[in-house]
Scaffold this motif. Structure first.
Motif, PDB file in Angstrom:
ATOM      1  N   LYS A   1     -59.588  65.445 -40.036  1.00 30.65           N
ATOM      2  CA  LYS A   1     -58.421  66.281 -39.415  1.00 30.65           C
ATOM      3  C   LYS A   1     -58.160  67.552 -39.865  1.00 30.65           C
ATOM      4  N   CYS A   2     -59.098  68.177 -40.728  1.00 32.36           N
ATOM      5  CA  CYS A   2     -59.231  69.651 -41.025  1.00 32.36           C
ATOM      6  C   CYS A   2     -59.683  70.450 -39.819  1.00 32.36           C
TER       7      CYS A   2
ATOM      8  N   LEU B   1     -57.562  69.301 -32.452  1.00 32.55           N
ATOM      9  CA  LEU B   1     -56.859  69.640 -33.760  1.00 32.55           C
ATOM     10  C   LEU B   1     -55.833  70.445 -33.516  1.00 32.55           C
TER      11      LEU B   1
ATOM     12  N   THR C   1     -51.863  54.716 -34.052  1.00 31.76           N
ATOM     13  CA  THR C   1     -53.191  55.734 -33.986  1.00 31.76           C
ATOM     14  C   THR C   1     -53.701  54.914 -32.567  1.00 31.76           C
TER      15      THR C   1
ATOM     16  N   ALA D   1     -55.372  60.411 -32.609  1.00 29.20           N
ATOM     17  CA  ALA D   1     -54.377  60.943 -32.415  1.00 29.20           C
ATOM     18  C   ALA D   1     -53.352  59.702 -33.240  1.00 29.20           C
TER      19      ALA D   1
ATOM     20  N   SER E   1     -62.137  61.356 -30.089  1.00 25.58           N
ATOM     21  CA  SER E   1     -60.796  62.054 -30.548  1.00 25.58           C
ATOM     22  C   SER E   1     -59.771  60.685 -31.253  1.00 25.58           C
TER      23      SER E   1
ATOM     24  N   CYS F   1     -53.081  65.038 -33.375  1.00 29.71           N
ATOM     25  CA  CYS F   1     -54.618  64.709 -33.252  1.00 29.71           C
ATOM     26  C   CYS F   1     -54.937  64.864 -34.959  1.00 29.71           C
ATOM     27  N   ILE F   2     -55.626  63.757 -35.409  1.00 26.69           N
ATOM     28  CA  ILE F   2     -56.527  63.528 -36.573  1.00 26.69           C
ATOM     29  C   ILE F   2     -57.816  63.671 -36.473  1.00 26.69           C
ATOM     30  N   GLY F   3     -58.606  63.981 -35.604  1.00 24.88           N
ATOM     31  CA  GLY F   3     -60.092  64.182 -35.283  1.00 24.88           C
ATOM     32  C   GLY F   3     -60.489  64.029 -34.248  1.00 24.88           C
ATOM     33  N   VAL F   4     -61.724  63.648 -33.690  1.00 22.07           N
ATOM     34  CA  VAL F   4     -62.662  63.051 -34.640  1.00 22.07           C
ATOM     35  C   VAL F   4     -63.960  63.986 -34.951  1.00 22.07           C
TER      36      VAL F   4
ATOM     37  N   GLU G   1     -60.912  60.327 -43.001  1.00 19.59           N
ATOM     38  CA  GLU G   1     -59.823  60.911 -42.258  1.00 19.59           C
ATOM     39  C   GLU G   1     -59.567  62.430 -42.674  1.00 19.59           C
ATOM     40  N   ASP G   2     -59.458  62.492 -44.164  1.00 20.30           N
ATOM     41  CA  ASP G   2     -59.077  63.519 -44.688  1.00 20.30           C
ATOM     42  C   ASP G   2     -60.153  64.818 -44.164  1.00 20.30           C
TER      43      ASP G   2
END
Length: 382
Positions: free
Chosen positions: A194-195, A218, A249, A243, A241, A224-227, A190-191
């Motif tokens: 999500k960037c 994003l 989630t 969120a 995706s 939104c956290i990805g993907v 996830e880290d």
């Protein structure tokens, strides 16, 4: 701790009767969206419940969304092996398509290689991960398919680590959602996804390279956290995706979607419109558990306070709570010691849990000096 105490069951029933587990609508439910995708699905990231589907179980090429599996395997190995260093070879970079710019002789850690792969969608990085982990694409394909089986991806077969077209390389929207649900349980994954931008550190030559994520959601979609994005001529535009809002989630997958950004916005909006707020709270769970060898014959225990989470209405309406307590405990017991658990289930799947802890300290019983007759009959006559 695999059984209810009588007191625990009574407490559980009383709590349900008192309505301490509650839900209320948080958003007005929207109309089911129309999407451009050939195949699509929307699921809850907590329960896996399907909230929307369109040909979700139809086999289809999935392009670079394949890299979700490659990244998951790489990060799992990274955690096991202490984030090893990967020496990039000519064979690793001899692959067509998108690239993170690797060159033979580069050295970087496996986690950094994975980050570059997911943001730049580097086929070179995916190939490098496969060769590093298994020695060959064929061997890595076997690893991918083994992990897919563990996840429950019943209509998937992996061949390439990058998602380049192959007749035997396919999945379904539903299977890719299951994969993503599992991958997001890995915090390192996830880290990375999500960037929107990330600096990747190279050990040789020493330095950092900045990569920009291909996933526009994003920046376009709140929470939104990805993907992962993907495209080949055979697969069309593919997008996975996720969120998160108010603790809930959602995971959306589209395969061959001409208007994927709009599709995912509509799917996620629809999903969040179906959320309900649920109070998870074990503080009202109280009981006395029998105690062996203590200054008291039982100890007071209590569930911990919880929080409010959002869940799909269909899950919120079928929540089951179970209180797990031991038949007895051994002294000494200290206040705050975990002695049991309050578990919440929806559709047979655990979605939340809280500890049950000792509410008081109970020391071990003091040993008494033996009396005259006890000393007499235990006398050593030898």
């Amino acid at each position: 701790m695999n059984s209810f105490t009588k007191r625990g069951r009574q407490c559980f029933a009383a709590l349900l009767a008192a309505g301490l587990l509650w839900a209320f609508p948080s958003l007005a439910q929207g109309a089911e969206p129309g999407v451009s995708a050939e195949c699509a699905v929307l699921i809850s990231g907590e329960t896996g419940t399907v909230l929307y589907e369109k040909n979700a179980y139809e086999r289809h090429a999935m392009a670079s969304t394949t890299k979700i599996m490659t990244a998951l395997l790489a990060l799992e190995e990274s955690a096991r092996a202490g984030d090893p260093v990967v020496d990039i070879t000519e064979e690793m970079v001899a692959v067509e398509g998108s690239s993170m710019g690797l060159q033979a002789g580069n050295r970087l850690r496996l986690s950094e290689l994975t980050a570059g792969m997911m943001l730049a969608s580097g086929n070179d990085a995916a190939n490098a991960c496969a060769l590093f982990l298994s020695g060959s694409q064929e061997g890595f394909g076997a690893l991918m398919n083994e992990r897919a089986g563990e996840i429950g991806m019943k209509d998937t077969h992996f061949v390439t680590p990058s998602g380049l077209d192959d007749e035997a390389h396919f999945s379904t929207a539903y299977d890719m959602a299951l994969l993503t649900k599992t991958a997001l349980e890995n915090q390192d994954f996830e880290d990375i996804v999500k960037c929107f931008t990330r600096q990747v550190e190279f050990l040789d030559p020493a330095g950092t390279v900045s990569y920009t994520n291909h996933n526009k959601l994003l920046q376009l979609y709140e929470g939104c956290i990805g993907v992962k994005t993907g495209f080949t001529k055979k697969a069309g535009r593919c997008l996975v995706s996720a969120a998160r809002r108010e603790g809930a989630t959602l995971i959306a997958v589209t395969l061959n979607a001409p208007d994927d950004w709009d599709d995912h916005t509509a799917l996620l909006d629809y999903g969040f419109s179906m959320m309900q707020s649920v109070a998870f709270d074990g503080a009202q769970v109280t009981a006395r558990v029998p105690l062996a060898g203590g200054s008291l014959d039982s100890v007071q225990v209590q569930g911990a306070a919880g929080e409010i989470r959002s869940l799909p209405a269909v899950d919120a309406e079928r929540i089951e709570r179970r209180v797990l307590l031991p038949k007895f405990l051994y002294a000494p017991v200290r206040a705050g010691d975990k002695v049991g658990q309050v578990q919440y289930f929806a559709g047979g799947k655990e979605i939340y849990s809280l500890p049950v802890v000792a509410a008081e300290s109970v020391p071990a019983a003091e040993k008494k000096e033996p009396g005259f007759w006890q000393r007499l009959f235990h006398w050593d006559w030898a």
